[in-house]
Write an enzyme that holds these catalytic residues in place. Sequence first.
Site, short mmCIF file in Angstrom:
data_model
loop_
_atom_site.label_atom_id
_atom_site.label_comp_id
_atom_site.label_asym_id
_atom_site.label_seq_id
_atom_site.Cartn_x
_atom_site.Cartn_y
_atom_site.Cartn_z
N TYR A 12 36.12 45.74 35.13
CA TYR A 12 37.30 45.08 34.40
C TYR A 12 37.05 43.98 33.26
O TYR A 12 37.73 43.78 32.45
CB TYR A 12 38.44 44.80 35.16
CG TYR A 12 38.90 45.99 35.82
CD1 TYR A 12 40.00 46.76 34.91
CD2 TYR A 12 38.34 46.49 37.14
CE1 TYR A 12 40.67 47.94 35.71
CE2 TYR A 12 39.35 47.75 37.46
CZ TYR A 12 40.02 48.40 36.75
OH TYR A 12 40.48 49.60 37.41
N HIS B 183 44.28 39.98 34.78
CA HIS B 183 44.40 39.57 33.58
C HIS B 183 44.78 40.90 32.50
O HIS B 183 45.69 40.72 31.54
CB HIS B 183 43.06 39.09 32.71
CG HIS B 183 43.07 38.73 31.13
ND1 HIS B 183 42.57 39.61 30.27
CD2 HIS B 183 43.65 37.67 30.60
CE1 HIS B 183 42.77 39.16 29.20
NE2 HIS B 183 43.47 37.88 29.28
#
Length: 60
Positions: free
Chosen positions: A27, A47
């Site tokens: 990610y 995030h």
Amino acid sequence: HLLQFGDLINKIARRNGILYYSFYGCYCGLGGRGRPQDATDRCCFVHDCCYGKVTGCDPK
């Protein structure tokens, strides 16, 4: 948003966030898929989810 996140990493971790984390785990950097590999990758996942909610998208 990615540049701002990189700047935050640079200030907190004293590492170049763009160079160090652009291709880290599943990610960190552009895109994202699969299960986060570790705590750092999970942070990038969270995030992405947070940013997605703010912009109207809902990544899982």
